[in-house]
Design a protein around this motif. Structure first.
Motif, PDB file in Angstrom:
ATOM      1  N   PRO A   1      10.310  10.463   5.490  1.00  0.00           N
ATOM      2  CA  PRO A   1      11.024  11.354   4.541  1.00  0.00           C
ATOM      3  C   PRO A   1      12.191  10.686   3.851  1.00  0.00           C
ATOM      4  CG  PRO A   1      10.374  12.766   6.103  1.00  0.00           C
ATOM      5  CD  PRO A   1      10.061  11.357   6.710  1.00  0.00           C
ATOM      6  N   HIS A   2      13.089   9.843   4.654  1.00  0.00           N
ATOM      7  CA  HIS A   2      14.299   9.423   4.003  1.00  0.00           C
ATOM      8  C   HIS A   2      14.215   8.055   4.115  1.00  0.00           C
ATOM      9  CE1 HIS A   2      15.650  13.514   5.951  1.00  0.00           C
ATOM     10  NE2 HIS A   2      16.125  13.444   4.500  1.00  0.00           N
ATOM     11  N   GLY A   3      13.365   7.079   4.473  1.00  0.00           N
ATOM     12  CA  GLY A   3      13.117   5.883   4.393  1.00  0.00           C
ATOM     13  C   GLY A   3      12.117   5.239   5.202  1.00  0.00           C
ATOM     14  N   SER A   4      12.121   3.933   5.650  1.00  0.00           N
ATOM     15  CA  SER A   4      11.050   3.279   6.473  1.00  0.00           C
ATOM     16  C   SER A   4      11.615   3.144   7.821  1.00  0.00           C
ATOM     17  CB  SER A   4      10.774   1.875   5.651  1.00  0.00           C
ATOM     18  OG  SER A   4      12.038   1.140   5.651  1.00  0.00           O
ATOM     19  N   ALA A   5      10.775   2.869   8.422  1.00  0.00           N
ATOM     20  CA  ALA A   5      10.948   2.470  10.058  1.00  0.00           C
ATOM     21  C   ALA A   5       9.777   1.637  10.284  1.00  0.00           C
ATOM     22  CB  ALA A   5      11.064   3.746  10.627  1.00  0.00           C
ATOM     23  N   THR A   6      10.145   0.897  11.735  1.00  0.00           N
ATOM     24  CA  THR A   6       9.049   0.254  12.443  1.00  0.00           C
ATOM     25  C   THR A   6       9.058   0.910  14.008  1.00  0.00           C
ATOM     26  OG1 THR A   6      10.469  -1.484  13.061  1.00  0.00           O
ATOM     27  CG2 THR A   6       9.127  -1.908  11.007  1.00  0.00           C
ATOM     28  N   VAL A   7       7.928   0.739  14.542  1.00  0.00           N
ATOM     29  CA  VAL A   7       8.079   1.462  15.993  1.00  0.00           C
ATOM     30  C   VAL A   7       7.052   0.523  16.735  1.00  0.00           C
ATOM     31  CG1 VAL A   7       5.746   2.996  15.225  1.00  0.00           C
ATOM     32  CG2 VAL A   7       7.564   3.557  17.297  1.00  0.00           C
ATOM     33  N   SER A   8       7.463   0.315  17.987  1.00  0.00           N
ATOM     34  CA  SER A   8       6.831  -0.145  19.177  1.00  0.00           C
ATOM     35  C   SER A   8       6.478   0.909  20.188  1.00  0.00           C
ATOM     36  CB  SER A   8       7.424  -1.575  19.740  1.00  0.00           C
ATOM     37  OG  SER A   8       7.917  -2.326  18.767  1.00  0.00           O
TER      38      SER A   8
ATOM     39  N   ARG B   1      -6.434  -6.132   1.013  1.00  0.00           N
ATOM     40  CA  ARG B   1      -6.407  -6.530  -0.074  1.00  0.00           C
ATOM     41  C   ARG B   1      -5.387  -5.263  -0.896  1.00  0.00           C
ATOM     42  NH1 ARG B   1     -12.325  -7.074  -0.913  1.00  0.00           N
ATOM     43  NH2 ARG B   1     -12.515  -9.210  -0.092  1.00  0.00           N
ATOM     44  N   LEU B   2      -5.924  -4.098  -0.516  1.00  0.00           N
ATOM     45  CA  LEU B   2      -5.305  -2.935  -1.431  1.00  0.00           C
ATOM     46  C   LEU B   2      -3.746  -2.822  -1.050  1.00  0.00           C
ATOM     47  CD1 LEU B   2      -6.011  -0.187  -3.086  1.00  0.00           C
ATOM     48  CD2 LEU B   2      -5.956   0.948  -0.643  1.00  0.00           C
ATOM     49  N   ILE B   3      -3.484  -3.347   0.085  1.00  0.00           N
ATOM     50  CA  ILE B   3      -1.949  -3.200   0.349  1.00  0.00           C
ATOM     51  C   ILE B   3      -1.065  -4.301   0.177  1.00  0.00           C
ATOM     52  CG2 ILE B   3      -2.476  -1.327   2.225  1.00  0.00           C
ATOM     53  CD1 ILE B   3      -1.982  -3.414   4.301  1.00  0.00           C
ATOM     54  N   ARG B   4      -1.860  -5.431  -0.105  1.00  0.00           N
ATOM     55  CA  ARG B   4      -1.115  -6.506  -0.409  1.00  0.00           C
ATOM     56  C   ARG B   4       0.088  -6.653  -1.283  1.00  0.00           C
ATOM     57  NH1 ARG B   4      -5.417 -10.630  -1.929  1.00  0.00           N
ATOM     58  NH2 ARG B   4      -6.035 -10.286   0.293  1.00  0.00           N
ATOM     59  N   PRO B   5       0.029  -5.830  -2.258  1.00  0.00           N
ATOM     60  CA  PRO B   5       1.359  -5.567  -3.204  1.00  0.00           C
ATOM     61  C   PRO B   5       2.498  -4.842  -2.424  1.00  0.00           C
ATOM     62  CG  PRO B   5      -0.454  -4.990  -4.335  1.00  0.00           C
ATOM     63  CD  PRO B   5      -0.981  -5.178  -3.163  1.00  0.00           C
ATOM     64  N   PHE B   6       2.314  -4.532  -1.425  1.00  0.00           N
ATOM     65  CA  PHE B   6       3.357  -3.849  -0.816  1.00  0.00           C
ATOM     66  C   PHE B   6       3.781  -4.641   0.462  1.00  0.00           C
ATOM     67  CE2 PHE B   6       0.459  -0.915  -2.922  1.00  0.00           C
ATOM     68  CZ  PHE B   6       1.273  -0.140  -3.743  1.00  0.00           C
ATOM     69  N   SER B   7       3.069  -5.500   0.947  1.00  0.00           N
ATOM     70  CA  SER B   7       3.267  -6.408   2.156  1.00  0.00           C
ATOM     71  C   SER B   7       4.567  -7.110   2.234  1.00  0.00           C
ATOM     72  CB  SER B   7       2.029  -7.204   2.552  1.00  0.00           C
ATOM     73  OG  SER B   7       0.754  -6.330   2.714  1.00  0.00           O
ATOM     74  N   ARG B   8       5.247  -7.444   3.450  1.00  0.00           N
ATOM     75  CA  ARG B   8       6.277  -8.347   3.515  1.00  0.00           C
ATOM     76  C   ARG B   8       6.101  -9.249   4.591  1.00  0.00           C
ATOM     77  NH1 ARG B   8      11.333  -4.632   4.233  1.00  0.00           N
ATOM     78  NH2 ARG B   8      12.254  -6.684   4.569  1.00  0.00           N
ATOM     79  N   SER B   9       6.525 -10.444   4.444  1.00  0.00           N
ATOM     80  CA  SER B   9       6.174 -11.441   5.329  1.00  0.00           C
ATOM     81  C   SER B   9       7.299 -11.541   6.562  1.00  0.00           C
ATOM     82  CB  SER B   9       6.612 -12.787   4.808  1.00  0.00           C
ATOM     83  OG  SER B   9       7.914 -12.920   4.319  1.00  0.00           O
ATOM     84  N   ASP B  10       8.406 -10.713   6.401  1.00  0.00           N
ATOM     85  CA  ASP B  10       9.366 -10.602   7.631  1.00  0.00           C
ATOM     86  C   ASP B  10       9.376  -9.182   8.501  1.00  0.00           C
ATOM     87  OD1 ASP B  10      10.062  -9.067   5.164  1.00  0.00           O
ATOM     88  OD2 ASP B  10      12.326  -9.066   5.857  1.00  0.00           O
ATOM     89  N   THR B  11       8.339  -8.218   8.031  1.00  0.00           N
ATOM     90  CA  THR B  11       8.481  -6.978   8.806  1.00  0.00           C
ATOM     91  C   THR B  11       7.154  -6.285   8.484  1.00  0.00           C
ATOM     92  OG1 THR B  11       9.763  -4.975   9.640  1.00  0.00           O
ATOM     93  CG2 THR B  11       9.560  -5.490   7.172  1.00  0.00           C
ATOM     94  N   LEU B  12       6.812  -5.421   9.558  1.00  0.00           N
ATOM     95  CA  LEU B  12       5.723  -4.375   9.033  1.00  0.00           C
ATOM     96  C   LEU B  12       6.018  -3.277   8.294  1.00  0.00           C
ATOM     97  CD1 LEU B  12       4.391  -4.058  12.831  1.00  0.00           C
ATOM     98  CD2 LEU B  12       3.517  -5.480  10.941  1.00  0.00           C
ATOM     99  N   VAL B  13       5.518  -2.824   7.318  1.00  0.00           N
ATOM    100  CA  VAL B  13       5.604  -1.888   6.400  1.00  0.00           C
ATOM    101  C   VAL B  13       4.692  -0.646   6.519  1.00  0.00           C
ATOM    102  CG1 VAL B  13       6.361  -3.348   4.628  1.00  0.00           C
ATOM    103  CG2 VAL B  13       4.135  -2.833   4.663  1.00  0.00           C
ATOM    104  N   GLY B  14       5.096   0.431   6.319  1.00  0.00           N
ATOM    105  CA  GLY B  14       4.286   1.776   6.130  1.00  0.00           C
ATOM    106  C   GLY B  14       3.352   1.677   4.982  1.00  0.00           C
ATOM    107  N   PHE B  15       2.061   2.281   5.252  1.00  0.00           N
ATOM    108  CA  PHE B  15       1.031   2.274   4.124  1.00  0.00           C
ATOM    109  C   PHE B  15       1.534   2.633   2.799  1.00  0.00           C
ATOM    110  CE2 PHE B  15      -2.771   3.748   2.133  1.00  0.00           C
ATOM    111  CZ  PHE B  15      -3.998   2.814   2.628  1.00  0.00           C
ATOM    112  N   PRO B  16       1.196   2.375   1.803  1.00  0.00           N
ATOM    113  CA  PRO B  16       1.767   2.675   0.334  1.00  0.00           C
ATOM    114  C   PRO B  16       1.472   4.451   0.175  1.00  0.00           C
ATOM    115  CG  PRO B  16      -0.217   1.253   0.117  1.00  0.00           C
ATOM    116  CD  PRO B  16       0.144   1.212   1.486  1.00  0.00           C
TER     117      PRO B  16
END
Length: 472
Positions: free
Chosen positions: A238-245, A337-352
């Motif tokens: 709700p307030h931003g992004s995150a990564t979890v292990s 292919r669908l999420i490629r515009p939102f991907s980053r090389s340095d971290t995992l991102v949430g689904f758009p």
């Protein structure tokens, strides 16, 4: 909520971990409430009171045990299973809706008045929505106090409290210690700024390989990955992004969260628990499925198989649409292919988000036109608030609204209901892999006969489905 005193007392006397989260044990002679498995000496019968929630025990004037940490117990499996108003409300409270939108927002999402909602929750749980949210805030605050170097005032607002005074009073009341004292006595090593490490409890057994295999096979590059016994993914909160292990261990899952905004701790924890199905009651599930001779050997060999759920209902719906009549690897390629515009090389991102997908050009989809339009209509409905795919959604209504979208049939709607909304009793008899699994176990593999046979697995047909997929 009626609690049978004798049954509850026997669970406490035997320190039965299976009942952790089902109820709290309050001791009048000490003013403390505990989880049923607390290792402390069993209190005398005349000094014991049982409450259906930590919030109810707190409301009655009891404070949390420092030894067994009842606020860290698994959630009640009842709220994980039930599709009624109270079950939906509890899932939304766990996701932090009251902290973000208040009780009016919670009531509006559920379609009931605040008064009626409060009356039902108090009757079932001994506390209304504000008290239940307050208990969750106290737990969130304790985690932040013990695992971060954030200032106490920052923690107060990050945990959802309206003021520092309210924060101080609540922590003192619930834990019988001031926030500063909790911090002085912490034994947890603080990690990097923005990183929070904690343990997510569950009811044993948990068949971790089945869970990791399922998620790892379907992992989307750039969004999630599996590395041995650890699963990692990006989250949109709700307030931003995150990564979890997440790394399963004995009796808990070790979680390391990196949050861009610590106000998202409670919803991040709720979504991780939901993803790994940690509030399930594996004893109840396996008892029902293991009574079937066709499944008995598999249940004995692999106890505690869970239903991998979802951190994002819209993501799961898109995955289900893309996965129609294609292989798992084919679906991964299309989704990548669908999420490629939102991907980053340095971290995992949430689904758009639904709004982001709705704005993508046609060239980003890489799929037949009809399927692309189905996803567009889904994204528009979710973005406009016409379709709710969160765990607090009404299951029957959501399935009906999904099937109203051209290109979404009963298989897709059922898959979304199982993984996104958490319905434990979905059975996809038309699924080819399910039919292959049934055949491998000597069960009928025709749609009608298999559907009829599966009635004996109610109310846990979703768990039987996972086992059939494994058998295939």
């Amino acid at each position: 909520m009626e609690l049978d005193f004798e049954r509850c007392y026997r669970a406490v006397d035997s320190r039965d971990q299976r009942f952790d989260g089902w109820f709290c044990t309050a001791v009048t002679s000490t003013g403390i409430y505990c989880r049923p498995s607390c290792p402390a000496m069993t209190p005398k019968r005349e000094n014991v009171r049982f409450y259906p929630s930590a919030a109810a025990a707190q409301r009655a004037g009891f404070r949390a045990c420092k030894r067994c940490r009842p606020d860290a117990a698994p959630g009640s499996p009842e709220w994980d299973v039930r599709a009624d108003l109270v079950g939906r409300a509890m899932r939304l409270i766990g996701d932090g809706v009251v902290d973000r939108e208040g009780v009016p927002g919670l009531a509006s999402r559920l379609g009931y008045t605040e008064r009626h909602l409060g009356r039902l929750l108090t009757a079932e749980l001994g506390a209304g929505p504000l008290a239940l949210a307050r208990a969750q805030r106290a737990q969130t605050a304790r985690i932040l106090i013990e695992t971060t170097d954030l200032g106490l005032a920052e923690i107060a607002f990050a945990a959802g409290f309206g003021s520092v005074r309210q924060f101080n009073d609540t922590i003192l009341e619930v834990y019988a210690q001031a926030p500063s004292t909790l911090r002085e006595r912490r034994t947890v090593t603080v990690g990097e700024p923005g990183t929070i490490s904690l343990r997510l409890a569950y009811r044993s057994p948990l068949h971790a390989p089945a869970l990791l295999d399922f998620l790892g096979t379907r992992a989307l590059p750039g969004v999630e990955e599996r590395d041995g016994t650890t699963y990692r993914r990006g989250l949109t909160l709700p307030h931003g992004s995150a990564t979890v292990s997440l790394s399963p261990a004995d009796r808990w899952v070790s979680a390391t969260l990196r949050l861009s905004d610590v106000r998202d701790l409670a919803p991040a924890v709720a979504r991780c628990r939901r993803l790994f199905d940690l509030d399930a009651d594996p004893e109840a599930v396996d008892t029902t499925l293991g009574a079937d001779p066709a499944l008995a050997a598999m249940v004995r060999a692999e106890p505690g198989v869970r239903v991998p759920r979802a951190v994002d209902g819209f993501e799961m719906a898109v995955r289900a649409i893309v996965g129609q009549q294609v292989s798992v690897s084919g679906a991964r390629t299309t989704l990548s292919r669908l999420i490629r515009p939102f991907s980053r090389s340095d971290t995992l991102v949430g689904f758009p988000t639904a709004a982001e997908v709705a704005d993508l050009p046609d060239s980003a989809f890489g799929m037949p036109t009809a399927r692309r339009e189905t996803i567009r209509q889904l994204a528009d409905a979710v973005a406009d608030g016409k379709l709710d795919l969160n765990p607090g959604a009404d299951r029957e209504e959501t399935v009906a609204r999904l099937t109203d979208i051209p290109g979404i049939g009963l298989w897709t709607a059922g898959y979304v209901a199982m993984r996104a909304i958490g319905d434990p009793d979905v059975f996809l008899a038309t699924d080819l892999a399910v039919r292959r699994g049934a055949r491998a176990l000597g069960l009928p593999d025709q749609v009608k006969t298999l559907s009829a046979y599966a009635e004996r697995w109610r109310p846990w047909r979703s768990y039987a489905l996972i086992r059939l997929w494994r058998a295939a």
